[in-house]
Design an enzyme around this catalytic site. Structure first.
Site, PDB file in Angstrom:
ATOM      1  N   CYS A  87      -1.795  -9.228  -7.648  1.00 53.98           N
ATOM      2  CA  CYS A  87      -1.073  -9.763  -8.801  1.00 53.98           C
ATOM      3  C   CYS A  87      -1.738 -10.974  -9.406  1.00 53.98           C
ATOM      4  O   CYS A  87      -1.487 -11.315 -10.539  1.00 53.98           O
ATOM      5  CB  CYS A  87       0.382 -10.100  -8.479  1.00 53.98           C
ATOM      6  SG  CYS A  87       0.842  -9.877  -6.803  1.00 53.98           S
ATOM      7  N   HIS A 107       5.476   1.119  -0.917  1.00 52.72           N
ATOM      8  CA  HIS A 107       4.059   1.455  -0.957  1.00 52.72           C
ATOM      9  C   HIS A 107       3.188   0.581  -0.062  1.00 52.72           C
ATOM     10  O   HIS A 107       1.972   0.698  -0.077  1.00 52.72           O
ATOM     11  CB  HIS A 107       3.525   1.478  -2.388  1.00 52.72           C
ATOM     12  CG  HIS A 107       3.407   0.132  -3.023  1.00 52.72           C
ATOM     13  ND1 HIS A 107       2.189  -0.425  -3.371  1.00 52.72           N
ATOM     14  CD2 HIS A 107       4.335  -0.757  -3.396  1.00 52.72           C
ATOM     15  CE1 HIS A 107       2.399  -1.597  -3.933  1.00 52.72           C
ATOM     16  NE2 HIS A 107       3.690  -1.822  -3.967  1.00 52.72           N
ATOM     17  N   THR A 140      20.703   5.607 -11.066  1.00 56.41           N
ATOM     18  CA  THR A 140      20.530   6.766 -10.196  1.00 56.41           C
ATOM     19  C   THR A 140      19.486   6.461  -9.150  1.00 56.41           C
ATOM     20  O   THR A 140      18.385   6.019  -9.476  1.00 56.41           O
ATOM     21  CB  THR A 140      20.043   7.974 -11.024  1.00 56.41           C
ATOM     22  OG1 THR A 140      20.972   8.211 -12.066  1.00 56.41           O
ATOM     23  CG2 THR A 140      19.932   9.209 -10.148  1.00 56.41           C
ATOM     24  N   GLN A 175       5.166  -6.906   3.790  1.00 56.36           N
ATOM     25  CA  GLN A 175       3.946  -6.645   4.542  1.00 56.36           C
ATOM     26  C   GLN A 175       4.198  -6.488   6.031  1.00 56.36           C
ATOM     27  O   GLN A 175       3.280  -6.185   6.782  1.00 56.36           O
ATOM     28  CB  GLN A 175       2.943  -7.808   4.337  1.00 56.36           C
ATOM     29  CG  GLN A 175       2.456  -7.971   2.926  1.00 56.36           C
ATOM     30  CD  GLN A 175       1.456  -6.899   2.534  1.00 56.36           C
ATOM     31  OE1 GLN A 175       0.972  -6.151   3.364  1.00 56.36           O
ATOM     32  NE2 GLN A 175       1.165  -6.828   1.247  1.00 56.36           N
ATOM     33  N   SER A 230       9.237  -2.893   0.961  1.00 59.10           N
ATOM     34  CA  SER A 230       8.476  -2.221  -0.092  1.00 59.10           C
ATOM     35  C   SER A 230       7.955  -0.888   0.400  1.00 59.10           C
ATOM     36  O   SER A 230       7.415  -0.797   1.499  1.00 59.10           O
ATOM     37  CB  SER A 230       7.305  -3.112  -0.502  1.00 59.10           C
ATOM     38  OG  SER A 230       6.471  -2.426  -1.392  1.00 59.10           O
ATOM     39  N   ALA A 276       9.831  -4.177  -3.727  1.00 53.38           N
ATOM     40  CA  ALA A 276      10.127  -5.478  -3.142  1.00 53.38           C
ATOM     41  C   ALA A 276      10.314  -6.544  -4.214  1.00 53.38           C
ATOM     42  O   ALA A 276      11.078  -7.491  -4.020  1.00 53.38           O
ATOM     43  CB  ALA A 276       9.011  -5.888  -2.186  1.00 53.38           C
TER      44      ALA A 276
END
Lengths: 447, 84
Positions: free
Chosen positions: A371, A247, A285, A225, A245, A117
């Site tokens: 973060c 994960h 790729t 989220q 995102s 993301a």
């Protein structure tokens, strides 16, 4: 490979390779565990409970199962046109693209695979702003956005763009009238995240999309989220760009996607140049195993959305009720109604957040986002919603997800109650407030 | 033969629960047990034989998946969590 004794009755034989027997290879594999992963000091300690689903999520076993063939045997480059390795890899990648598109109601051609993301946000914000910079110099965002959005906007400012960082109300929601008033004739993009990762607040995306469409401004939303947790429709909500995102939805780390609307066409200046993959917007790729994982995660999320949402809401209510009924002076940050239930941010008055986290060492929690966890400052999101400085320092974020059990929630609640009581016993501020002293009226002197 | 008899469905159910209980990971194990139970409960009144056949097939596929993932879990096992 057939172990002794057990006969396999014919009705149990299936072409799906289910084996009603003990694999001898099972015992062999388990006797050579990867020792390096189990560090010396951790060997006797039990692992903490995971209650930090906003930071990342464990991979769903179904996702891992979908990815493994592409890590083991089907390893071709999806852009190789001349052989079967390439074709099968490309077919898997396109299938994954369709799965992602179906989850948000988009066309597969509108999905671009990225590394996550953060890359999607960078692409959307910088890409759109730079493409239209001949006539449009203004970008609007909010003060509670993810760091990558705020940082991209900062870079745009240094390139000469005007950026308006809209404040949010005390409940974390954006004021729609303020947004409408801030849009200028030279605004190219509005970026507002769907569900906030720190306080769980759900912005009025449908209304924002309506406003942006009526003013002819592109609307980007960071839905990392929200995707797979609440129903999203890019056509109903009039979204032009959306970041996804992997994960955060029980998929692999290192992959994400950007939805880029084709009708009406949104143009972007690509950040990553090269061989022209992904419609020229993101060369490189495409990592087939990761893309397959993202696709599988999206398809599973679509099926399980209602089941998961009901369960997560139930567990969240259980946790909050338990904690708030036993401890006074606890505040939930963010609007109580307009939220995603699985992200609960509580402030415990008179208790220091970091010490509570240390005390709750059996539970993996966080105060604010991953973060920003390295810095000592309280979260900027909490500051933006007008939380008191001392309450901002005392906040903990509880994350509940697909794999959370009632036992884990009860354990977390009990430990939390126990530790908050213990820390408050030791707190002179708590003592003073119990005696009825108004802490704001105290004149703190220097010694 | 015709759509799966009740005994076959029950046999699949029991086998799935037995295999799900083998997950080394606390979270995966509880999720699998709960999800299998809830899925069978939700579909208990399905009458259409084609639908039943399709669901049974899905069940067998999921069973194979569970077995594979249990093996992987055993290969890369970590310590138990606090509530385990």
């Amino acid at each position: 490979m057939l172990a002794s004794g057990r006969t396999v009755s014919s009705r149990l034989l299936r072409p799906t390779a289910w084996l009603p027997l003990r694999l001898s290879s099972e015992r062999t594999a388990a006797s050579f565990p990867q020792k390096e992963l189990i560090k010396k000091h951790e060997q006797d300690e039990p692992r903490p409970l995971y209650m930090d689903f906003q930071a990342t999520t464990p991979m769903d076993p179904r996702v891992l199962d979908a990815m493994l063939p592409y890590q083991v045997n089907y390893y071709g480059n999806p852009h190789s046109r001349t052989h079967a390795y390439g074709w099968e890899s490309e077919s898997a990648m396109e299938n994954a693209r369709k799965q992602v598109a179906d989850l948000i109601g988009a066309d597969p051609r509108e999905i671009i695979f990225t590394s996550g993301a953060t890359e999607s946000n960078n692409m959307a914000i910088k890409g759109v702003a730079r493409f239209y910079k001949a006539k449009k110099h203004h970008v609007i965002t909010t003060q509670t956005e993810h760091k990558c959005v705020l940082d991209s906007c900062r870079i745009l400012e240094s390139e000469g763009f005007d950026v308006t960082y809209l404040p949010v109300q005390n409940n974390g929601l954006l004021d729609l009238e303020l947004l409408e008033a801030s849009i200028r004739t030279d605004t190219s993009l509005v970026s507002v995240m769907t569900v906030n990762n720190e306080i769980g607040v759900k912005q009025p995306i449908k209304e924002i999309g309506q406003i942006c469409r009526s003013k002819g401004v592109f609307f980007h939303t960071d839905a990392a989220q929200a995707v797979g947790k609440i129903p999203i429709s890019i056509s109903d909500w009039k979204i032009d760009l959306m970041s996804i995102s992997g994960h955060k939805i029980y998929g692999p780390k290192g992959v994400g996607a950007l939805y880029v609307r084709r009708r009406p066409r949104v143009r972007l200046e690509p950040i990553q140049n090269g061989g022209g993959q992904e419609r020229g917007l993101r060369s490189g790729t495409v990592p087939t195993p990761l893309a397959v994982g993202l696709g599988a995660a999206c398809s599973i999320a679509q099926e399980e959305m209602e089941y998961d949402h009901q369960r997560v809401s139930m567990l969240a209510t259980r946790l909050v009720q338990k904690v708030m009924s036993e401890i006074p002076d606890v505040i939930m940050n963010g609007d109580p109604e307009q939220r995603y239930p699985g992200c609960i941010n509580l402030s415990f008055a008179y208790v220091e957040g970091e010490s509570l986290l240390m005390a709750l060492k059996d539970v993996a929690l966080s105060s604010g986002s991953a973060c920003t966890s390295a810095s000592l400052e309280p979260s900027y999101v909490l500051r933006a919603i007008g939380a008191d400085e001392d309450l901002a320092h005392s906040s903990i974020r509880f994350g509940i997800g697909r794999f959370t059990t009632e036992e884990e929630v009860d354990y977390t609640a009990e430990k939390c109650i126990e530790q908050v009581h213990r820390l408050r016993e030791m707190s002179p501020l708590w003592e003073m407030s119990q005696e009825g002293i108004d802490l704001k009226s105290i004149n703190w002197t220097q010694h | 033969m015709a759509a799966a008899a009740r005994s076959q469905v029950m046999s699949l159910y029991r086998t799935m629960l037995r295999e799900s209980a083998k997950f080394p990971s606390y979270n995966y194990r509880n999720y699998a047990l709960r999800r299998v139970r809830d899925a069978f409960k939700a579909n208990r009144n399905v009458e259409d034989p084609k639908a039943v056949e399709r669901l049974m097939e899905e069940g067998w596929q999921t069973l194979a998946l569970i077995q594979r993932q249990v093996s992987i879990g055993k290969m890369y096992e970590a310590q138990k969590t606090v509530v385990d």
